[in-house]
Design a protein around this motif. Sequence first.
Motif, PDB file in Angstrom:
ATOM      1  N   LYS A  40       4.370  -7.427  -9.391  1.00 59.61           N
ATOM      2  CA  LYS A  40       4.037  -6.023  -9.640  1.00 59.61           C
ATOM      3  C   LYS A  40       3.842  -5.317  -8.303  1.00 59.61           C
ATOM      4  CE  LYS A  40       1.939  -6.666 -14.187  1.00 59.61           C
ATOM      5  NZ  LYS A  40       3.119  -6.089 -14.855  1.00 59.61           N
ATOM      6  N   VAL A  41       4.411  -4.136  -8.192  1.00 54.72           N
ATOM      7  CA  VAL A  41       4.321  -3.362  -6.944  1.00 54.72           C
ATOM      8  C   VAL A  41       3.799  -1.969  -7.263  1.00 54.72           C
ATOM      9  CG1 VAL A  41       6.187  -4.649  -5.862  1.00 54.72           C
ATOM     10  CG2 VAL A  41       6.720  -2.568  -7.137  1.00 54.72           C
ATOM     11  N   GLU A  42       3.283  -1.329  -6.234  1.00 54.72           N
ATOM     12  CA  GLU A  42       2.755   0.029  -6.380  1.00 54.72           C
ATOM     13  C   GLU A  42       3.471   0.976  -5.433  1.00 54.72           C
ATOM     14  OE1 GLU A  42      -1.431  -0.120  -5.787  1.00 54.72           O
ATOM     15  OE2 GLU A  42      -1.815  -0.965  -7.787  1.00 54.72           O
ATOM     16  N   GLY A  43       3.583   2.237  -5.860  1.00 52.62           N
ATOM     17  CA  GLY A  43       4.191   3.257  -5.024  1.00 52.62           C
ATOM     18  C   GLY A  43       3.180   3.827  -4.055  1.00 52.62           C
ATOM     19  N   PRO A  44       3.569   4.842  -3.271  1.00 53.53           N
ATOM     20  CA  PRO A  44       2.650   5.446  -2.310  1.00 53.53           C
ATOM     21  C   PRO A  44       1.448   6.081  -2.994  1.00 53.53           C
ATOM     22  CG  PRO A  44       4.685   6.706  -2.504  1.00 53.53           C
ATOM     23  CD  PRO A  44       4.890   5.450  -3.261  1.00 53.53           C
ATOM     24  N   LYS A  45       0.340   6.124  -2.259  1.00 53.26           N
ATOM     25  CA  LYS A  45      -0.902   6.676  -2.791  1.00 53.26           C
ATOM     26  C   LYS A  45      -1.429   7.754  -1.845  1.00 53.26           C
ATOM     27  CE  LYS A  45      -2.409   2.272  -4.796  1.00 53.26           C
ATOM     28  NZ  LYS A  45      -3.453   1.207  -4.709  1.00 53.26           N
ATOM     29  N   GLY A  46      -2.544   8.340  -2.274  1.00 53.84           N
ATOM     30  CA  GLY A  46      -3.215   9.326  -1.446  1.00 53.84           C
ATOM     31  C   GLY A  46      -2.820  10.737  -1.820  1.00 53.84           C
ATOM     32  N   HIS A  50       0.429   9.553   1.540  1.00 51.01           N
ATOM     33  CA  HIS A  50       0.549   9.077   2.913  1.00 51.01           C
ATOM     34  C   HIS A  50       0.290   7.576   3.043  1.00 51.01           C
ATOM     35  CE1 HIS A  50      -3.627  10.079   2.122  1.00 51.01           C
ATOM     36  NE2 HIS A  50      -3.991   9.262   3.093  1.00 51.01           N
ATOM     37  N   ILE A  51      -0.226   6.951   1.988  1.00 49.89           N
ATOM     38  CA  ILE A  51      -0.467   5.505   2.013  1.00 49.89           C
ATOM     39  C   ILE A  51       0.763   4.806   1.438  1.00 49.89           C
ATOM     40  CG2 ILE A  51      -1.969   3.637   1.244  1.00 49.89           C
ATOM     41  CD1 ILE A  51      -4.170   5.757   0.881  1.00 49.89           C
ATOM     42  N   VAL A  68      10.296  -1.604   4.530  1.00 46.04           N
ATOM     43  CA  VAL A  68      10.696  -0.755   3.407  1.00 46.04           C
ATOM     44  C   VAL A  68       9.714  -0.993   2.263  1.00 46.04           C
ATOM     45  CG1 VAL A  68      12.515  -0.200   1.756  1.00 46.04           C
ATOM     46  CG2 VAL A  68      13.100  -0.843   4.103  1.00 46.04           C
ATOM     47  N   HIS A  69       9.075   0.096   1.812  1.00 40.35           N
ATOM     48  CA  HIS A  69       8.009   0.011   0.809  1.00 40.35           C
ATOM     49  C   HIS A  69       8.494   0.553  -0.537  1.00 40.35           C
ATOM     50  CE1 HIS A  69       4.874  -0.750   3.930  1.00 40.35           C
ATOM     51  NE2 HIS A  69       5.741  -0.078   4.684  1.00 40.35           N
ATOM     52  N   ALA A  70       7.799   0.127  -1.588  1.00 41.46           N
ATOM     53  CA  ALA A  70       8.113   0.635  -2.933  1.00 41.46           C
ATOM     54  C   ALA A  70       7.770   2.119  -2.997  1.00 41.46           C
ATOM     55  CB  ALA A  70       7.316  -0.144  -3.981  1.00 41.46           C
ATOM     56  N   HIS A  71       8.631   2.914  -3.626  1.00 42.85           N
ATOM     57  CA  HIS A  71       8.340   4.334  -3.763  1.00 42.85           C
ATOM     58  C   HIS A  71       7.831   4.676  -5.160  1.00 42.85           C
ATOM     59  CE1 HIS A  71      12.363   4.277  -5.579  1.00 42.85           C
ATOM     60  NE2 HIS A  71      12.027   5.408  -6.149  1.00 42.85           N
ATOM     61  N   ILE A  72       7.692   3.619  -6.001  1.00 43.16           N
ATOM     62  CA  ILE A  72       7.182   3.841  -7.355  1.00 43.16           C
ATOM     63  C   ILE A  72       6.588   2.530  -7.855  1.00 43.16           C
ATOM     64  CG2 ILE A  72       9.293   3.202  -8.620  1.00 43.16           C
ATOM     65  CD1 ILE A  72       8.726   5.822 -10.270  1.00 43.16           C
ATOM     66  N   ASN A  73       5.627   2.626  -8.762  1.00 39.58           N
ATOM     67  CA  ASN A  73       5.024   1.398  -9.284  1.00 39.58           C
ATOM     68  C   ASN A  73       5.917   0.762 -10.351  1.00 39.58           C
ATOM     69  OD1 ASN A  73       4.184   3.665 -11.031  1.00 39.58           O
ATOM     70  ND2 ASN A  73       3.201   2.050 -12.197  1.00 39.58           N
ATOM     71  N   GLY A  74       5.800  -0.539 -10.489  1.00 42.03           N
ATOM     72  CA  GLY A  74       6.621  -1.251 -11.474  1.00 42.03           C
ATOM     73  C   GLY A  74       6.632  -2.744 -11.196  1.00 42.03           C
ATOM     74  N   THR A  75       7.659  -3.410 -11.680  1.00 38.85           N
ATOM     75  CA  THR A  75       7.787  -4.858 -11.526  1.00 38.85           C
ATOM     76  C   THR A  75       9.147  -5.183 -10.906  1.00 38.85           C
ATOM     77  OG1 THR A  75       6.427  -5.199 -13.496  1.00 38.85           O
ATOM     78  CG2 THR A  75       7.740  -7.063 -12.739  1.00 38.85           C
ATOM     79  N   ILE A  76       9.148  -6.079  -9.915  1.00 38.33           N
ATOM     80  CA  ILE A  76      10.402  -6.471  -9.265  1.00 38.33           C
ATOM     81  C   ILE A  76      11.259  -7.287 -10.239  1.00 38.33           C
ATOM     82  CG2 ILE A  76      11.425  -7.844  -7.395  1.00 38.33           C
ATOM     83  CD1 ILE A  76      10.016  -5.395  -6.400  1.00 38.33           C
ATOM     84  N   SER A  77      12.538  -6.941 -10.302  1.00 36.02           N
ATOM     85  CA  SER A  77      13.465  -7.705 -11.134  1.00 36.02           C
ATOM     86  C   SER A  77      14.793  -7.868 -10.400  1.00 36.02           C
ATOM     87  CB  SER A  77      13.686  -7.009 -12.490  1.00 36.02           C
ATOM     88  OG  SER A  77      14.331  -5.768 -12.311  1.00 36.02           O
ATOM     89  N   ASP A  78      15.532  -8.896 -10.797  1.00 35.59           N
ATOM     90  CA  ASP A  78      16.882  -9.135 -10.265  1.00 35.59           C
ATOM     91  C   ASP A  78      16.900  -9.244  -8.745  1.00 35.59           C
ATOM     92  OD1 ASP A  78      19.582  -9.603 -10.608  1.00 35.59           O
ATOM     93  OD2 ASP A  78      20.117  -7.481 -10.440  1.00 35.59           O
ATOM     94  N   LEU A  79      15.895  -9.884  -8.166  1.00 30.70           N
ATOM     95  CA  LEU A  79      15.841 -10.046  -6.708  1.00 30.70           C
ATOM     96  C   LEU A  79      17.015 -10.916  -6.247  1.00 30.70           C
ATOM     97  CD1 LEU A  79      13.926  -9.455  -4.225  1.00 30.70           C
ATOM     98  CD2 LEU A  79      13.063 -11.778  -4.584  1.00 30.70           C
TER      99      LEU A  79
END
Length: 214
Positions: A40-46, A50-51, A68-79
């Motif tokens: 599970k990943v999270e997108g930017p906050k603040g 800015h986070i 390179v960071h996640a720009h939206i929350n969700g779950t990684i798939s098909d890595l």
Amino acid sequence: MSELDLDRLLIHYRENPYEDFVVETPNTGWVRFMADDGMKVEGPKGTWQHIPGTLLYVLERERNRIPVHAHINGTISDLQVDLNGKFVEANTYLMSVRHPMTKDEVIDKILKQVLVTFNAPERAKYFFPPEITYKLEKKKHGTVLVRPGEEIIIMSLMKRDTPLIYNGEPGIIHTVYFQPNITVNQGEPLLGICPPGKLNYIRKIVQKIQNEWA
């Protein structure tokens, strides 16, 4: 759109309440994954976003390490695990982020099929001219009327500001899809324009989704 179409769309989104965002490399370089399949990943906050979000991978190019960071929350798939530690070309597919849609996001998706969208002509930043900003601040959202030939938005690209003229039918600014300090990709919607005669219909659609979406 008929009531039957709206019911069908609601059933579709209940059965598929996710949106998959593709993650590709912006440039050539060596890839080192920092996320795992199913994570599970999270997108930017603040307040100003800015986070940075969860770190997905690092791209090393000419001895420069680009996180390179996640720009939206969700779950990684098909890595694409086989690419870990490999040199890849630009636009190489690395993974997807499966994002669970909120009620507001479902409303936005359905309304984009009803509203007339004013799309970004270039990848750039956009902001309203002072007159439109004044109207939006002084009047209730959804009551600012735009007419053909009116300067509706300003495109900021390469330190140059270019006014964009609205050439569609007269309508009300119903939805604003952009933020002034965030770059918008070419073709993405900036505004959702509603013909005045359809405003009540749009409100009924929003109310129906709010009532029926759990």
